[in-house]
Design a protein around this motif. Structure first.
Motif, PDB file in Angstrom:
ATOM      1  N   ASP A 233       0.746  -1.198  -0.211  1.00 39.80           N
ATOM      2  CA  ASP A 233       0.047  -0.059   0.053  1.00 39.80           C
ATOM      3  C   ASP A 233       0.907   1.166   0.060  1.00 39.80           C
ATOM      4  O   ASP A 233       1.471   1.530   0.927  1.00 39.80           O
ATOM      5  N   ASN A 234       1.015   1.728  -1.275  1.00 40.22           N
ATOM      6  CA  ASN A 234       1.795   2.928  -1.261  1.00 40.22           C
ATOM      7  C   ASN A 234       0.815   4.229  -1.544  1.00 40.22           C
ATOM      8  O   ASN A 234       1.397   5.319  -1.910  1.00 40.22           O
ATOM      9  N   THR A 235      -0.230   4.284  -1.177  1.00 41.53           N
ATOM     10  CA  THR A 235      -1.221   5.349  -1.539  1.00 41.53           C
ATOM     11  C   THR A 235      -1.211   6.363  -0.137  1.00 41.53           C
ATOM     12  O   THR A 235      -0.739   5.867   0.806  1.00 41.53           O
ATOM     13  N   LYS A 236      -1.444   7.473  -0.619  1.00 44.41           N
ATOM     14  CA  LYS A 236      -1.551   8.601   0.400  1.00 44.41           C
ATOM     15  C   LYS A 236      -2.960   9.033   0.540  1.00 44.41           C
ATOM     16  O   LYS A 236      -3.693   9.101  -0.579  1.00 44.41           O
ATOM     17  N   SER A 237      -3.372   9.758   1.429  1.00 46.48           N
ATOM     18  CA  SER A 237      -4.736  10.261   1.856  1.00 46.48           C
ATOM     19  C   SER A 237      -4.683  11.651   1.124  1.00 46.48           C
ATOM     20  O   SER A 237      -5.200  12.579   1.913  1.00 46.48           O
ATOM     21  N   TYR A 238      -4.054  11.985   0.175  1.00 48.63           N
ATOM     22  CA  TYR A 238      -4.376  13.319  -0.657  1.00 48.63           C
ATOM     23  C   TYR A 238      -5.749  13.354  -1.267  1.00 48.63           C
ATOM     24  O   TYR A 238      -6.293  12.385  -1.812  1.00 48.63           O
ATOM     25  N   GLY A 239      -5.868  14.407  -1.477  1.00 49.31           N
ATOM     26  CA  GLY A 239      -7.215  14.771  -2.350  1.00 49.31           C
ATOM     27  C   GLY A 239      -8.430  14.610  -1.449  1.00 49.31           C
ATOM     28  O   GLY A 239      -9.617  14.699  -2.078  1.00 49.31           O
ATOM     29  N   ILE A 240      -8.515  14.515  -0.197  1.00 46.20           N
ATOM     30  CA  ILE A 240      -9.552  14.158   0.902  1.00 46.20           C
ATOM     31  C   ILE A 240     -10.633  15.499   0.852  1.00 46.20           C
ATOM     32  O   ILE A 240     -11.479  15.560   0.557  1.00 46.20           O
ATOM     33  N   TYR A 241      -9.853  16.572   0.647  1.00 51.43           N
ATOM     34  CA  TYR A 241     -10.502  17.643   1.002  1.00 51.43           C
ATOM     35  C   TYR A 241     -11.234  18.208  -0.286  1.00 51.43           C
ATOM     36  O   TYR A 241     -12.336  18.883  -0.232  1.00 51.43           O
ATOM     37  N   LYS A 242     -10.599  17.939  -1.513  1.00 55.03           N
ATOM     38  CA  LYS A 242     -11.070  18.139  -2.677  1.00 55.03           C
ATOM     39  C   LYS A 242     -12.359  17.097  -3.110  1.00 55.03           C
ATOM     40  O   LYS A 242     -13.420  17.523  -3.342  1.00 55.03           O
ATOM     41  N   ILE A 243     -12.375  15.996  -2.471  1.00 56.02           N
ATOM     42  CA  ILE A 243     -13.402  15.131  -2.478  1.00 56.02           C
ATOM     43  C   ILE A 243     -14.523  15.558  -1.635  1.00 56.02           C
ATOM     44  O   ILE A 243     -15.730  15.549  -2.084  1.00 56.02           O
ATOM     45  N   GLY A 244     -14.211  15.942  -0.420  1.00 55.60           N
ATOM     46  CA  GLY A 244     -15.256  16.534   0.391  1.00 55.60           C
ATOM     47  C   GLY A 244     -16.068  17.674  -0.320  1.00 55.60           C
ATOM     48  O   GLY A 244     -17.220  17.753  -0.133  1.00 55.60           O
ATOM     49  N   ASN A 245     -15.114  18.507  -0.945  1.00 62.14           N
ATOM     50  CA  ASN A 245     -15.661  19.665  -1.706  1.00 62.14           C
ATOM     51  C   ASN A 245     -17.003  19.061  -2.599  1.00 62.14           C
ATOM     52  O   ASN A 245     -17.872  19.885  -2.976  1.00 62.14           O
ATOM     53  N   LYS A 246     -16.586  18.008  -3.390  1.00 59.68           N
ATOM     54  CA  LYS A 246     -17.367  17.383  -4.397  1.00 59.68           C
ATOM     55  C   LYS A 246     -18.733  16.896  -3.672  1.00 59.68           C
ATOM     56  O   LYS A 246     -19.737  17.125  -4.140  1.00 59.68           O
ATOM     57  N   ILE A 247     -18.409  16.097  -2.602  1.00 61.10           N
ATOM     58  CA  ILE A 247     -19.435  15.342  -2.069  1.00 61.10           C
ATOM     59  C   ILE A 247     -20.623  16.135  -1.239  1.00 61.10           C
ATOM     60  O   ILE A 247     -21.855  15.992  -1.374  1.00 61.10           O
ATOM     61  N   ILE A 641     -12.230  10.993   6.630  1.00 58.01           N
ATOM     62  CA  ILE A 641     -13.869  11.279   6.519  1.00 58.01           C
ATOM     63  C   ILE A 641     -14.092  12.363   7.353  1.00 58.01           C
ATOM     64  O   ILE A 641     -14.653  13.282   7.284  1.00 58.01           O
ATOM     65  N   ALA A 642     -13.587  12.176   8.474  1.00 50.51           N
ATOM     66  CA  ALA A 642     -13.734  13.062   9.808  1.00 50.51           C
ATOM     67  C   ALA A 642     -12.945  14.533   9.470  1.00 50.51           C
ATOM     68  O   ALA A 642     -13.513  15.631   9.658  1.00 50.51           O
ATOM     69  N   ARG A 643     -11.819  14.288   8.823  1.00 52.56           N
ATOM     70  CA  ARG A 643     -11.036  15.621   8.604  1.00 52.56           C
ATOM     71  C   ARG A 643     -11.770  16.213   7.521  1.00 52.56           C
ATOM     72  O   ARG A 643     -11.760  17.474   7.473  1.00 52.56           O
ATOM     73  N   MET A 644     -12.304  15.429   6.582  1.00 51.41           N
ATOM     74  CA  MET A 644     -13.278  16.087   5.389  1.00 51.41           C
ATOM     75  C   MET A 644     -14.530  16.931   6.156  1.00 51.41           C
ATOM     76  O   MET A 644     -14.680  18.107   5.659  1.00 51.41           O
ATOM     77  N   LEU A 645     -15.001  16.305   7.013  1.00 49.92           N
ATOM     78  CA  LEU A 645     -16.291  16.975   7.568  1.00 49.92           C
ATOM     79  C   LEU A 645     -15.697  18.203   8.420  1.00 49.92           C
ATOM     80  O   LEU A 645     -16.561  19.288   8.409  1.00 49.92           O
ATOM     81  N   LEU A 646     -14.572  17.884   9.118  1.00 51.44           N
ATOM     82  CA  LEU A 646     -13.755  19.123   9.874  1.00 51.44           C
ATOM     83  C   LEU A 646     -13.742  20.362   8.954  1.00 51.44           C
ATOM     84  O   LEU A 646     -13.951  21.541   9.163  1.00 51.44           O
ATOM     85  N   VAL A 647     -12.894  19.972   7.769  1.00 50.39           N
ATOM     86  CA  VAL A 647     -12.674  21.011   6.527  1.00 50.39           C
ATOM     87  C   VAL A 647     -14.061  21.868   6.346  1.00 50.39           C
ATOM     88  O   VAL A 647     -14.015  22.988   6.232  1.00 50.39           O
ATOM     89  N   ASP A 648     -15.102  20.970   6.135  1.00 46.23           N
ATOM     90  CA  ASP A 648     -16.199  21.719   5.777  1.00 46.23           C
ATOM     91  C   ASP A 648     -16.937  22.492   6.738  1.00 46.23           C
ATOM     92  O   ASP A 648     -17.440  23.645   6.532  1.00 46.23           O
ATOM     93  N   ASN A 649     -16.725  22.083   7.937  1.00 42.68           N
ATOM     94  CA  ASN A 649     -17.116  23.055   9.198  1.00 42.68           C
ATOM     95  C   ASN A 649     -16.359  24.373   9.233  1.00 42.68           C
ATOM     96  O   ASN A 649     -16.915  25.212   9.469  1.00 42.68           O
ATOM     97  N   LEU A 650     -15.337  24.144   9.050  1.00 43.12           N
ATOM     98  CA  LEU A 650     -14.234  25.268   8.900  1.00 43.12           C
ATOM     99  C   LEU A 650     -14.610  26.155   7.864  1.00 43.12           C
ATOM    100  O   LEU A 650     -14.550  27.601   8.174  1.00 43.12           O
ATOM    101  N   ILE A 651     -14.967  25.769   6.804  1.00 45.31           N
ATOM    102  CA  ILE A 651     -15.269  26.585   5.716  1.00 45.31           C
ATOM    103  C   ILE A 651     -16.705  27.333   6.128  1.00 45.31           C
ATOM    104  O   ILE A 651     -16.718  28.519   5.665  1.00 45.31           O
ATOM    105  N   LEU A 652     -17.587  26.534   6.453  1.00 50.83           N
ATOM    106  CA  LEU A 652     -18.948  27.473   6.986  1.00 50.83           C
ATOM    107  C   LEU A 652     -18.619  28.489   8.046  1.00 50.83           C
ATOM    108  O   LEU A 652     -19.125  29.450   8.007  1.00 50.83           O
TER     109      LEU A 652
END
Length: 727
Positions: A233-247, A641-652
């Motif tokens: 597993d060489n994947t990284k959790s990049y793009g999660i905030y961009k994903i949250g933006n879409k979803i 996912i929690a970080r994604m929701l956190l960023v969403d809250n921060l933006i709001l």
């Protein structure tokens, strides 16, 4: 690749327990198409969910790609879904509000698939006909298009194992062939495990098959020949905030409504918090500072502090308190200054202005008028205590209002008139010369009426005793003698009174004197006491002190000094008066009224803010449960996912805070403009306090951290099946 050993899932069925998966054992190879066949309800989908770890076993052993499923950590579970197992559900786990392309990009971002790797799988795009609906939203696709999109997204993830649940159940024959052709091509290098009840069609593509009935395997022709494959597993959790933006941002109206409530509650809370915490002293200080006012009078008279005329006068005649100020000096006493026995022209105050030369004087226009009314010929000169002073200027006041008052009101403002109008400006050297000659400025008890010099005695007024006095001796008028000794004066025995010791209270000090002589016959010196010229000068000099009561002029240059003065005033019940007190008091009363109302609004707005925050956090999870379930299904970790929701809250919260801060600034600017337009103020009174905004920023961050913890807890309590079944 996949190994089951005596796997059982036990469930409660009323009062009894039964096994929906009953002692299942099998082993699958690392590639090829394996069909899992059986009628509906036989347990096919449950076995696939066991492999993807969507469902937990009751007992037995499951091992996938050398990973033991017993006591899997969250990280291991995420790794299996991200790199080992790709599950194509018959529910087509796609984000319906996004396009097929967006769904592809989200899935690729979660596992780190690059554009080059996508190109390597271009043949599957051709087989499945993805280009025909790539830019369409999922909600507008047919069932066959959704199934083909789901399979293509799974293929791009480049997993070791592909679980496909009923791929042809909702497809026509043509679409079924397209899907199975793609899976057959994929099975050359990967393991494709297909559950289906369409036995006839699937037989044309399968390499091996397993048949299940009522949770038990009834047929298994698998021959595991392939070598186990491993993956890093060489994947990284990049793009999660961009994903949250879409979803998360597809719910426009709900989010706009929430944003609006946040802005309203934040704005009201910030504004009312400012009103509540902005204290009265700061308001007053900034008011005076706005008017460039630094000179004040401390008064113990409520009538003065409420009279408009006083404020008008202060605006016209406002001497600098940096001058030394001597109150109630009564400097003019020479007979040649008065006509008709009038003494109205007494100079009450001396203001020291060292910019003047010796024997130069500035008088007020009020004093000038009083002198003229008493027929005093000024001729640019003023005789004060035998000194001739040159009048170089007449300082304008606004005394006319006093002349228009009735007698009762004039009495009420007598001290005020003395304070502001009956004064002169001279330098310190001139003042000292006048002070040494000053007469009649004493405070004494009721036994005598005045204090005088022995040189003031007229010829013929002297009765007996000596006239050359020591400093501890005095000559007493016979009227004062009777009071001091509590006797009836006996002229036949006048010598007996000489040598008597008396105690006098002068200038609030007790002092003993020897009666050295008696006098009578002077009406203007009736019931008085005479001292030697030197003792008189000593007593006169003792009483020259800078004024404190009933008025005290002060100059305030900073807020710290102002606070000290206000503490003193509030403690002693005094009043602070300046040229702008009327405007200041009007504005202060309005502000205090708003401050009182703000307390109630603050409580309501804070409750609204808390309610909106709770609603936001609750609905953020509730309205996105299916999307969160899909992300978990795709291998996205709970933390991400929690970080994604956190960023969403921060933006709001951040956007709300920015807009609320703008409204807060507008509120301050409008208030300041209103004060400036309706008063004599030149600058802003109410400051823009960044600490209030900073406090809300900290509060928002704390709420977001709390939200993160709550979201993590919610996600841990809900398994993927519950999340996915929410919609």
């Amino acid at each position: 690749m996949i190994k089951f050993e005596n796997v059982i899932i036990e469930v409660n069925d009323g009062d009894e327990k039964r096994n929906i998966i009953d002692n299942v054992s099998f082993e699958l190879p690392s590639n090829g198409i394996i069909s899992l066949i059986g009628k509906s309800g036989s347990g096919k989908s449950t076995i696939l969910n066991l492999i993807s770890h969507e469902v937990k076993k009751s007992s037995g052993k499951i091992c996938v790609s050398n990973i033991d499923y017993d006591n899997l950590s969250d990280e291991q579970e995420d790794f299996i879904r991200r790199k080992i197992v790709s599950f194509v559900s018959q529910d087509n786990l796609l984000f319906n509000f996004l396009t097929v392309e967006d769904n592809i990009n989200i899935s690729n971002s979660l596992v780190g698939i690059t554009n080059e790797e996508v190109q390597q799988h271009s043949k599957y795009a051709e087989i499945l006909g993805i280009s025909n609906f790539l830019h369409k939203k999922v909600e507008y696709l047919s069932g066959g298009e959704k199934q083909r999109a789901s399979i293509y997204i799974s293929i791009l993830r480049d997993s070791l194992i592909y679980l496909v649940d009923e791929p042809t159940s909702a497809l026509d024959y043509a679409n079924s062939i397209i899907v199975l052709d793609a899976l057959k091509e994929l099975s050359k290098e990967k393991l494709v495990f297909i559950s289906s009840h369409d036995i006839d069609l699937l037989k044309k593509y399968e390499d091996f098959s397993i048949e299940i009935d009522y949770g038990k395997i009834v047929k298994n022709n698998i021959i595991p020949l392939s070598v186990e494959k491993s993956i890093i597993d060489n994947t990284k959790s990049y793009g999660i905030y961009k994903i949250g933006n879409k979803i998360l941002y597809h719910q426009f109206f709900r989010r706009t409504f929430t944003l609006l409530l946040l802005i309203i509650s934040m704005t009201l809370t910030i504004v009312t918090m400012f009103n509540i915490t902005y204290d009265e002293t700061s308001f007053l200080y900034n008011s005076y500072k706005s008017a460039d006012c630094d000179t004040f009078v401390i008064s113990d008279s409520a009538s003065l502090s409420n009279n408009t005329l006083l404020y008008d006068e202060l605006k016209t005649y406002n001497f600098k308190s940096s001058y030394e100020f001597y109150y109630d000096c009564n400097l003019i006493t020479n007979d040649d200054i008065f006509k008709n026995g009038s003494s109205i022209a007494f100079i009450k105050n001396a203001i020291i202005d060292n910019s003047l030369n010796d024997n130069e004087v500035i008088i007020t226009d009020y004093l000038y008028k009083q002198l003229l009314n008493n027929n005093y010929q000024i001729n640019n000169n003023l005789i004060v205590s035998s000194y001739e002073l040159k009048i170089i200027s007449i300082e304008k006041t606004n005394f006319n209002w006093y002349d228009n008052l009735n007698n009762d009101m004039k009495i009420a403002y007598y001290d005020y008139v003395n304070f502001w109008y009956k004064n002169i400006k001279i330098n310190k050297n001139t003042f000292n010369n006048l002070r040494n000659k000053n007469l009649d400025h004493f405070e004494y008890n009721d036994s005598f009426y005045s204090v005088n010099k022995v040189s003031d005695l007229w010829d013929g007024s002297y009765i007996n005793g000596k006239i050359e006095l020591e400093n501890d001796e005095c000559i007493v008028d016979i009227a004062a003698l009777s009071r001091l000794l509590n006797i009836t004066y006996d002229s036949s025995n006048k010598d007996s009174y000489l040598g008597e010791e008396i105690t006098l209270v002068i200038n609030n000090k007790q002092k003993k004197y020897i009666i050295a002589g008696l006098y009578a016959g002077m009406a203007n010196l009736d019931a008085s006491i005479c001292f030697s010229d030197q003792e008189y000068l000593n007593l006169s000099s003792e009483n020259f002190i800078e004024v404190e009561e009933p008025f005290s002029s002060i100059q305030i240059t900073n807020k710290k000094e102002f606070k000290k003065v206000m503490n003193y005033i509030n403690k002693n019940g005094n009043y602070l008066i300046s040229a702008y007190s009327e405007d200041t008091n009007t504005c202060l009363n309005e502000f205090l009224f708003m401050k009182k109302i703000s307390l109630y609004i603050f409580i309501i707005s804070l409750l609204l803010f808390a309610s909106v925050s709770i609603y936001l956090n609750t609905m953020l999870i509730k309205s996105n449960e299916r999307s969160i379930g899909i992300l978990r299904h795709l291998g996205c970790s709970r933390k991400n996912i929690a970080r994604m929701l956190l960023v969403d809250n921060l933006i709001l919260y951040g956007l709300s805070l920015i807009i609320s801060s703008i409204f807060y600034v507008i509120y301050i600017v409008l208030n300041n403009n209103a004060y400036i337009n309706n008063t004599s103020f030149n600058n802003s009174i109410m400051p823009i306090r960044l600490d209030i905004i900073a406090l809300f920023l900290v509060l928002s961050i704390l709420i977001d951290i709390l939200t993160l913890l709550i979201n993590l807890n919610i996600l841990k309590r809900k398994d993927n099946k519950k999340l996915l079944s929410s919609y």
